[in-house]
Design a protein around this motif. Structure first.
Motif, PDB file in Angstrom:
ATOM      1  N   ARG A  61       0.847  -1.190   0.000  1.00  0.00           N
ATOM      2  CA  ARG A  61       0.000   0.000   0.000  1.00  0.00           C
ATOM      3  C   ARG A  61       0.877   1.232   0.000  1.00  0.00           C
ATOM      4  NH1 ARG A  61      -1.513   2.718   4.726  1.00  0.00           N
ATOM      5  NH2 ARG A  61      -0.261   2.108   6.502  1.00  0.00           N
ATOM      6  N   ILE A  62       0.411   2.250  -0.713  1.00  0.00           N
ATOM      7  CA  ILE A  62       1.080   3.544  -0.685  1.00  0.00           C
ATOM      8  C   ILE A  62       0.665   4.238   0.596  1.00  0.00           C
ATOM      9  CG2 ILE A  62       1.234   5.809  -1.785  1.00  0.00           C
ATOM     10  CD1 ILE A  62       0.816   4.401  -4.484  1.00  0.00           C
ATOM     11  N   THR A  63       1.639   4.785   1.325  1.00  0.00           N
ATOM     12  CA  THR A  63       1.339   5.445   2.597  1.00  0.00           C
ATOM     13  C   THR A  63       1.457   6.965   2.512  1.00  0.00           C
ATOM     14  OG1 THR A  63       3.628   5.133   3.329  1.00  0.00           O
ATOM     15  CG2 THR A  63       2.024   3.420   3.941  1.00  0.00           C
ATOM     16  N   ALA A  64       1.687   7.480   1.303  1.00  0.00           N
ATOM     17  CA  ALA A  64       1.795   8.938   1.118  1.00  0.00           C
ATOM     18  C   ALA A  64       0.471   9.608   1.471  1.00  0.00           C
ATOM     19  CB  ALA A  64       2.175   9.256  -0.333  1.00  0.00           C
ATOM     20  N   HIS A  70      -5.000   3.119  -0.490  1.00  0.00           N
ATOM     21  CA  HIS A  70      -4.350   2.465  -1.633  1.00  0.00           C
ATOM     22  C   HIS A  70      -4.052   1.023  -1.275  1.00  0.00           C
ATOM     23  CE1 HIS A  70      -0.959   0.860  -3.935  1.00  0.00           C
ATOM     24  NE2 HIS A  70      -1.560   1.449  -4.943  1.00  0.00           N
ATOM     25  N   LEU A  71      -4.310   0.134  -2.223  1.00  0.00           N
ATOM     26  CA  LEU A  71      -3.918  -1.265  -2.105  1.00  0.00           C
ATOM     27  C   LEU A  71      -3.536  -1.751  -3.491  1.00  0.00           C
ATOM     28  CD1 LEU A  71      -3.626  -3.935  -0.505  1.00  0.00           C
ATOM     29  CD2 LEU A  71      -6.022  -4.401  -1.092  1.00  0.00           C
ATOM     30  N   GLY A  72      -2.305  -2.243  -3.619  1.00  0.00           N
ATOM     31  CA  GLY A  72      -1.833  -2.845  -4.863  1.00  0.00           C
ATOM     32  C   GLY A  72      -1.561  -4.317  -4.623  1.00  0.00           C
ATOM     33  N   VAL A  73      -2.031  -5.155  -5.530  1.00  0.00           N
ATOM     34  CA  VAL A  73      -1.872  -6.599  -5.386  1.00  0.00           C
ATOM     35  C   VAL A  73      -1.426  -7.180  -6.721  1.00  0.00           C
ATOM     36  CG1 VAL A  73      -3.040  -8.790  -4.898  1.00  0.00           C
ATOM     37  CG2 VAL A  73      -3.653  -6.744  -3.607  1.00  0.00           C
ATOM     38  N   ILE A  74      -0.411  -8.037  -6.660  1.00  0.00           N
ATOM     39  CA  ILE A  74       0.036  -8.763  -7.844  1.00  0.00           C
ATOM     40  C   ILE A  74      -0.078 -10.249  -7.522  1.00  0.00           C
ATOM     41  CG2 ILE A  74       1.926  -9.233  -9.436  1.00  0.00           C
ATOM     42  CD1 ILE A  74       3.081  -6.478  -8.623  1.00  0.00           C
ATOM     43  N   ASP A  75      -0.828 -10.959  -8.353  1.00  0.00           N
ATOM     44  CA  ASP A  75      -0.964 -12.403  -8.229  1.00  0.00           C
ATOM     45  C   ASP A  75      -0.503 -13.047  -9.525  1.00  0.00           C
ATOM     46  OD1 ASP A  75      -2.270 -12.894  -5.602  1.00  0.00           O
ATOM     47  OD2 ASP A  75      -3.824 -11.620  -6.459  1.00  0.00           O
ATOM     48  N   VAL A  76       0.283 -14.107  -9.396  1.00  0.00           N
ATOM     49  CA  VAL A  76       0.736 -14.865 -10.561  1.00  0.00           C
ATOM     50  C   VAL A  76       0.101 -16.248 -10.456  1.00  0.00           C
ATOM     51  CG1 VAL A  76       2.692 -15.762 -11.848  1.00  0.00           C
ATOM     52  CG2 VAL A  76       2.889 -13.564 -10.655  1.00  0.00           C
ATOM     53  N   ILE A  77      -0.686 -16.581 -11.468  1.00  0.00           N
ATOM     54  CA  ILE A  77      -1.481 -17.809 -11.447  1.00  0.00           C
ATOM     55  C   ILE A  77      -0.995 -18.738 -12.555  1.00  0.00           C
ATOM     56  CG2 ILE A  77      -3.829 -18.726 -11.684  1.00  0.00           C
ATOM     57  CD1 ILE A  77      -4.690 -15.737 -10.909  1.00  0.00           C
ATOM     58  N   GLU A  78      -0.745 -19.983 -12.205  1.00  0.00           N
ATOM     59  CA  GLU A  78      -0.347 -20.965 -13.205  1.00  0.00           C
ATOM     60  C   GLU A  78      -1.579 -21.389 -13.995  1.00  0.00           C
ATOM     61  OE1 GLU A  78       2.270 -25.015 -13.614  1.00  0.00           O
ATOM     62  OE2 GLU A  78       1.283 -24.637 -11.711  1.00  0.00           O
ATOM     63  N   ILE A  79      -1.502 -21.273 -15.317  1.00  0.00           N
ATOM     64  CA  ILE A  79      -2.592 -21.692 -16.198  1.00  0.00           C
ATOM     65  C   ILE A  79      -2.333 -23.113 -16.703  1.00  0.00           C
ATOM     66  CG2 ILE A  79      -3.791 -21.174 -18.378  1.00  0.00           C
ATOM     67  CD1 ILE A  79      -4.260 -19.070 -16.191  1.00  0.00           C
ATOM     68  N   ALA A  80      -1.116 -23.346 -17.130  1.00  0.00           N
ATOM     69  CA  ALA A  80      -0.670 -24.635 -17.653  1.00  0.00           C
ATOM     70  C   ALA A  80       0.853 -24.623 -17.591  1.00  0.00           C
ATOM     71  CB  ALA A  80      -1.159 -24.813 -19.094  1.00  0.00           C
ATOM     72  N   PRO A  81       1.494 -25.744 -17.837  1.00  0.00           N
ATOM     73  CA  PRO A  81       2.957 -25.704 -17.891  1.00  0.00           C
ATOM     74  C   PRO A  81       3.413 -24.658 -18.917  1.00  0.00           C
ATOM     75  CG  PRO A  81       2.188 -27.972 -17.886  1.00  0.00           C
ATOM     76  CD  PRO A  81       0.964 -27.101 -18.045  1.00  0.00           C
ATOM     77  N   ASN A  82       4.348 -23.837 -18.521  1.00  0.00           N
ATOM     78  CA  ASN A  82       4.888 -22.771 -19.366  1.00  0.00           C
ATOM     79  C   ASN A  82       3.872 -21.693 -19.742  1.00  0.00           C
ATOM     80  OD1 ASN A  82       7.550 -23.869 -19.461  1.00  0.00           O
ATOM     81  ND2 ASN A  82       6.752 -25.409 -20.864  1.00  0.00           N
ATOM     82  N   ASP A  83       2.796 -21.577 -18.967  1.00  0.00           N
ATOM     83  CA  ASP A  83       1.804 -20.528 -19.220  1.00  0.00           C
ATOM     84  C   ASP A  83       1.249 -20.038 -17.882  1.00  0.00           C
ATOM     85  OD1 ASP A  83       0.191 -18.769 -20.575  1.00  0.00           O
ATOM     86  OD2 ASP A  83      -1.249 -20.277 -21.248  1.00  0.00           O
ATOM     87  N   SER A  89      -3.792  -5.721  -9.619  1.00  0.00           N
ATOM     88  CA  SER A  89      -4.981  -4.941  -9.288  1.00  0.00           C
ATOM     89  C   SER A  89      -4.617  -3.823  -8.320  1.00  0.00           C
ATOM     90  CB  SER A  89      -6.075  -5.831  -8.699  1.00  0.00           C
ATOM     91  OG  SER A  89      -5.602  -6.566  -7.604  1.00  0.00           O
ATOM     92  N   THR A  90      -5.258  -2.680  -8.524  1.00  0.00           N
ATOM     93  CA  THR A  90      -4.999  -1.515  -7.693  1.00  0.00           C
ATOM     94  C   THR A  90      -6.318  -0.860  -7.333  1.00  0.00           C
ATOM     95  OG1 THR A  90      -2.876  -1.089  -8.750  1.00  0.00           O
ATOM     96  CG2 THR A  90      -3.868   0.736  -7.573  1.00  0.00           C
ATOM     97  N   THR A  91      -6.456  -0.558  -6.062  1.00  0.00           N
ATOM     98  CA  THR A  91      -7.581   0.223  -5.570  1.00  0.00           C
ATOM     99  C   THR A  91      -6.984   1.441  -4.888  1.00  0.00           C
ATOM    100  OG1 THR A  91      -8.819  -1.808  -5.167  1.00  0.00           O
ATOM    101  CG2 THR A  91      -9.623   0.193  -4.086  1.00  0.00           C
ATOM    102  N   ALA A  92      -7.481   2.631  -5.245  1.00  0.00           N
ATOM    103  CA  ALA A  92      -6.916   3.843  -4.655  1.00  0.00           C
ATOM    104  C   ALA A  92      -7.960   4.941  -4.583  1.00  0.00           C
ATOM    105  CB  ALA A  92      -5.724   4.323  -5.472  1.00  0.00           C
ATOM    106  N   LEU A  97      -5.913   9.882  -8.498  1.00  0.00           N
ATOM    107  CA  LEU A  97      -4.630   9.208  -8.291  1.00  0.00           C
ATOM    108  C   LEU A  97      -4.718   7.741  -8.717  1.00  0.00           C
ATOM    109  CD1 LEU A  97      -3.499  10.822  -4.936  1.00  0.00           C
ATOM    110  CD2 LEU A  97      -2.679  11.325  -7.238  1.00  0.00           C
ATOM    111  N   ALA A  98      -5.888   7.147  -8.559  1.00  0.00           N
ATOM    112  CA  ALA A  98      -6.086   5.771  -9.011  1.00  0.00           C
ATOM    113  C   ALA A  98      -5.882   5.673 -10.519  1.00  0.00           C
ATOM    114  CB  ALA A  98      -7.477   5.279  -8.631  1.00  0.00           C
ATOM    115  N   LEU A  99      -6.356   6.666 -11.253  1.00  0.00           N
ATOM    116  CA  LEU A  99      -6.194   6.666 -12.713  1.00  0.00           C
ATOM    117  C   LEU A  99      -4.732   6.736 -13.115  1.00  0.00           C
ATOM    118  CD1 LEU A  99      -9.155   8.971 -13.757  1.00  0.00           C
ATOM    119  CD2 LEU A  99      -8.936   6.515 -14.154  1.00  0.00           C
TER     120      LEU A  99
END
Length: 123
Positions: A61-64, A70-83, A89-92, A97-99
């Motif tokens: 989260r940005i604390t300024a 503000h909350l920023g989240v990055i998730d990496v999801i396995e779809i298939a091998p090598n994919d 996602s960002t909420t602000a 500032l969100a834009l």
């Protein structure tokens, strides 16, 4: 295309953001505090909330004071091998500032993909 572990390797290190987020030129990390510096010289303090290697989940989260929330989240999801799917996602508040962040995340996702694909070719 790149496997989930390779994509996660690009984003999981908090100090790596300057390599893949447009307009961020450097950052410092101390514990759960990260301060990013933009190309215009603006320093933005952040708090790292979670780095979960098992789930491939990064949250911060940005604390300024300009941000009432503000909350920023990055998730990496396995779809298939090598994919995989990288979701940034960002909420602000306020919305203006969100834009600004939203525009950057589009470029960030493209750069994350480029870095992961080039790392996959190199390995």
């Amino acid at each position: 295309m790149a496997d989930a572990d390779t994509v996660w390797g690009v984003v999981r290190r908090p100090e790596s953001i300057a390599q893949w987020f447009p307009g961020i030129v450097s950052c410092t990390v101390e514990g759960t505090s990260r301060v990013i510096r933009t190309a215009t010289g603006l320093e933005i303090p952040e708090e790292i909330l979670s780095i979960d290697d098992r789930l491939r989940h990064f949250a911060y989260r940005i604390t300024a004071p300009q941000y009432s929330f503000h909350l920023g989240v990055i998730d990496v999801i396995e779809i298939a091998p090598n994919d995989s799917l990288c979701v940034y996602s960002t909420t602000a508040l306020p919305d203006t500032l969100a834009l600004l962040i939203a525009g950057g995340t589009v470029g960030a996702l493209g750069e994350i993909q480029r870095l992961a694909e080039s790392a996959g070719v190199a390995s």
